[in-house]
Scaffold this motif. Structure first.
Motif, mmCIF file in Angstrom:
data_model
loop_
_atom_site.group_PDB
_atom_site.id
_atom_site.type_symbol
_atom_site.label_atom_id
_atom_site.label_comp_id
_atom_site.label_asym_id
_atom_site.label_seq_id
_atom_site.Cartn_x
_atom_site.Cartn_y
_atom_site.Cartn_z
ATOM 1 N N GLU A 1 0.855 -1.182 0.000
ATOM 2 C CA GLU A 1 0.000 0.000 0.000
ATOM 3 C C GLU A 1 0.890 1.231 0.000
ATOM 4 O O GLU A 1 1.914 1.265 0.689
ATOM 5 N N TYR A 2 0.485 2.248 -0.768
ATOM 6 C CA TYR A 2 1.295 3.446 -0.940
ATOM 7 C C TYR A 2 0.347 4.629 -1.081
ATOM 8 O O TYR A 2 -0.559 4.601 -1.915
ATOM 9 N N ARG A 3 0.573 5.650 -0.251
ATOM 10 C CA ARG A 3 -0.279 6.846 -0.357
ATOM 11 C C ARG A 3 0.525 8.080 0.008
ATOM 12 O O ARG A 3 1.193 8.115 1.036
ATOM 13 N N GLU A 4 0.481 9.079 -0.854
ATOM 14 C CA GLU A 4 1.123 10.363 -0.590
ATOM 15 C C GLU A 4 0.114 11.294 0.062
ATOM 16 O O GLU A 4 -1.048 11.343 -0.345
ATOM 17 N N THR A 5 0.553 12.026 1.084
ATOM 18 C CA THR A 5 -0.328 12.926 1.814
ATOM 19 C C THR A 5 -0.124 14.365 1.348
ATOM 20 O O THR A 5 0.883 14.697 0.713
ATOM 21 N N ASP A 6 -1.076 15.212 1.689
ATOM 22 C CA ASP A 6 -1.007 16.614 1.275
ATOM 23 C C ASP A 6 0.172 17.355 1.895
ATOM 24 O O ASP A 6 0.638 18.358 1.348
ATOM 25 N N ASP A 7 0.667 16.880 3.037
ATOM 26 C CA ASP A 7 1.779 17.570 3.703
ATOM 27 C C ASP A 7 3.140 16.966 3.357
ATOM 28 O O ASP A 7 4.139 17.237 4.025
ATOM 29 N N GLY A 8 3.196 16.147 2.324
ATOM 30 C CA GLY A 8 4.472 15.668 1.826
ATOM 31 C C GLY A 8 4.956 14.343 2.373
ATOM 32 O O GLY A 8 6.035 13.875 1.996
ATOM 33 N N ARG A 9 4.188 13.721 3.253
ATOM 34 C CA ARG A 9 4.581 12.411 3.774
ATOM 35 C C ARG A 9 4.138 11.303 2.812
ATOM 36 O O ARG A 9 3.323 11.523 1.917
ATOM 37 N N ILE A 10 4.678 10.119 3.021
ATOM 38 C CA ILE A 10 4.225 8.926 2.304
ATOM 39 C C ILE A 10 3.853 7.871 3.332
ATOM 40 O O ILE A 10 4.640 7.575 4.240
ATOM 41 N N LEU A 11 2.673 7.329 3.206
ATOM 42 C CA LEU A 11 2.220 6.248 4.072
ATOM 43 C C LEU A 11 2.290 4.946 3.287
ATOM 44 O O LEU A 11 1.712 4.839 2.206
ATOM 45 N N VAL A 12 3.027 3.997 3.816
ATOM 46 C CA VAL A 12 3.166 2.713 3.136
ATOM 47 C C VAL A 12 2.863 1.578 4.102
ATOM 48 O O VAL A 12 2.955 1.726 5.330
ATOM 49 N N THR A 13 2.516 0.452 3.534
ATOM 50 C CA THR A 13 2.406 -0.795 4.287
ATOM 51 C C THR A 13 3.354 -1.795 3.667
ATOM 52 O O THR A 13 3.342 -2.006 2.453
ATOM 53 N N LEU A 14 4.192 -2.394 4.514
ATOM 54 C CA LEU A 14 5.117 -3.433 4.061
ATOM 55 C C LEU A 14 4.611 -4.797 4.507
ATOM 56 O O LEU A 14 4.097 -4.949 5.621
ATOM 57 N N VAL A 15 4.797 -5.785 3.653
ATOM 58 C CA VAL A 15 4.558 -7.177 4.010
ATOM 59 C C VAL A 15 5.887 -7.914 3.914
ATOM 60 O O VAL A 15 6.601 -7.812 2.903
ATOM 61 N N GLY A 16 6.239 -8.622 4.981
ATOM 62 C CA GLY A 16 7.522 -9.302 5.028
ATOM 63 C C GLY A 16 7.623 -10.425 4.019
ATOM 64 O O GLY A 16 6.698 -11.236 3.875
ATOM 65 N N VAL A 17 8.750 -10.489 3.321
ATOM 66 C CA VAL A 17 8.979 -11.501 2.285
ATOM 67 C C VAL A 17 9.977 -12.546 2.764
ATOM 68 O O VAL A 17 9.696 -13.744 2.773
#
Length: 228
Positions: A87-103
Motif C-alpha cells: 500500500e502506498y499513499r502520498e499525503t497533502d503535507d508531503g509524507r508517504i504512508l506505506v504498508t510493508l509485508v515481510g517476504v
C-alpha cells in the motif's frame, strides 16, 4: 503463498530503512509513516525500480552508535527482513504512508558505495528458504505456553486483549503480531527476528514475557491501554 510467489527472484542488493525497535517478520505487516527526505526518496525509488527490486526495501535495526567514528552512520544488525510495499499513499503535507509485508529475512553483506541519500546493502538469503514456504504451526504445548505467558505480561502493563481473537488467531499470525507489537528492547526484538523457526520464536517470546514480570521485571508498572 503460491509456488510462483515462492520461487520469485529476490534482489541481490536492497535499500535499507534502519529503524530502532521496528522488526518486520516474514508474512508480517508493518505500516510506516515516511517523512525524512532520504527515506521519501528511497520509497519513491523502490516504487519505480524494475525486476526483483520493484517495490521492496529492507527493514533493519541499527545498533547503538557507540564506537562509530565522526559522522559515520551507525552499524547495522546482521539480519534484516525484505519487505514488499503493498500500500502506498502520498499525503497533502508531503509524507508517504506505506504498508510493508515481510517476504524473507536476509543477512547483510557489504554496504554499497552510493550516490543516494539512503543506505544500500548486498543481501544473502542463505538459510532463510523457509521464510517463503508454507506457514508453520505450533504444537499444543507451545501454543498454551505462549498464551499463559501473555496473560500476566499484559496484566502487569495494564493492557487488555480480546482473548477470543487471541485464541482464534493462527499460530504464526499470533507470534508475528506479538513480536512486532510488544515493547521489547531492540536486542530482544532482534532475537525474535533471528529465531530460526516459529517454535523457537514462540519460545523466545514466552521467555521474554515471563522474564519481564519476574522479580526484576515490570511488575505492575506501565501505562494502561489495550492491545489491538
Amino acid at each position: 503463498m503460491s509456488e510462483s510467489e515462492a520461487l520469485e527472484p529476490l534482489p541481490a542488493a536492497v535499500p535499507v530503512f534502519p529503524l530502532t525497535g521496528a522488526v518486520l517478520l516474514p508474512r508480517g505487516v508493518l505500516p510506516l509513516n515516511i517523512f525524512e527526505p532520504r527515506y521519501l526518496a528511497m520509497v519513491k525509488d523502490a516504487m519505480a525500480a524494475t525486476g526483483a527490486a520493484n517495490r521492496v526495501i529492507g527493514m533493519i535495526q541499527p545498533k547503538a552508535p557507540q564506537g562509530s567514528r565522526g559522522g559515520d552512520p551507525p552499524p547495522l544488525y546482521k539480519v534484516g527482513c525484505l519487505g514488499r510495499i503493498t500500500e502506498y499513499r502520498e499525503t497533502d503535507d508531503g509524507r508517504i504512508l506505506v504498508t510493508l509485508v515481510g517476504v524473507s529475512r536476509f543477512r547483510v553483506g557489504a554496504e554499497l558505495e552510493r550516490d543516494t541519500l539512503y543506505r544500500q546493502v548486498m543481501t544473502d538469503y542463505h538459510g532463510f528458504a523457509d521464510d517463503r514456504a508454507e506457514e508453520e504451526s505450533l504444537d499444543a504445548a507451545s501454543r498454551a505456553s505462549l498464551e499463559d505467558a501473555l496473560r500476566p505480561y499484559l496484566d502487569a502493563r495494564g493492557l487488555a486483549a480480546d482473548w477470543e481473537a487471541v485464541q482464534s488467531a493462527d499460530d504464526e499470525g499470533l507470534v508475528t503480531a506479538l513480536a512486532g507489537a510488544l515493547p521489547f528492547d531492540p536486542p530482544e526484538k532482534q532475537a525474535l527476528l533471528e529465531a530460526p523457526t516459529l517454535a523457537e520464536r514462540a519460545q523466545t517470546l514466552a521467555a521474554l514475557m515471563s522474564f519481564a514480570v519476574g522479580p526484576n521485571g515490570i511488575g505492575g508498572s506501565g501505562s494502561s491501554g489495550r492491545l489491538q
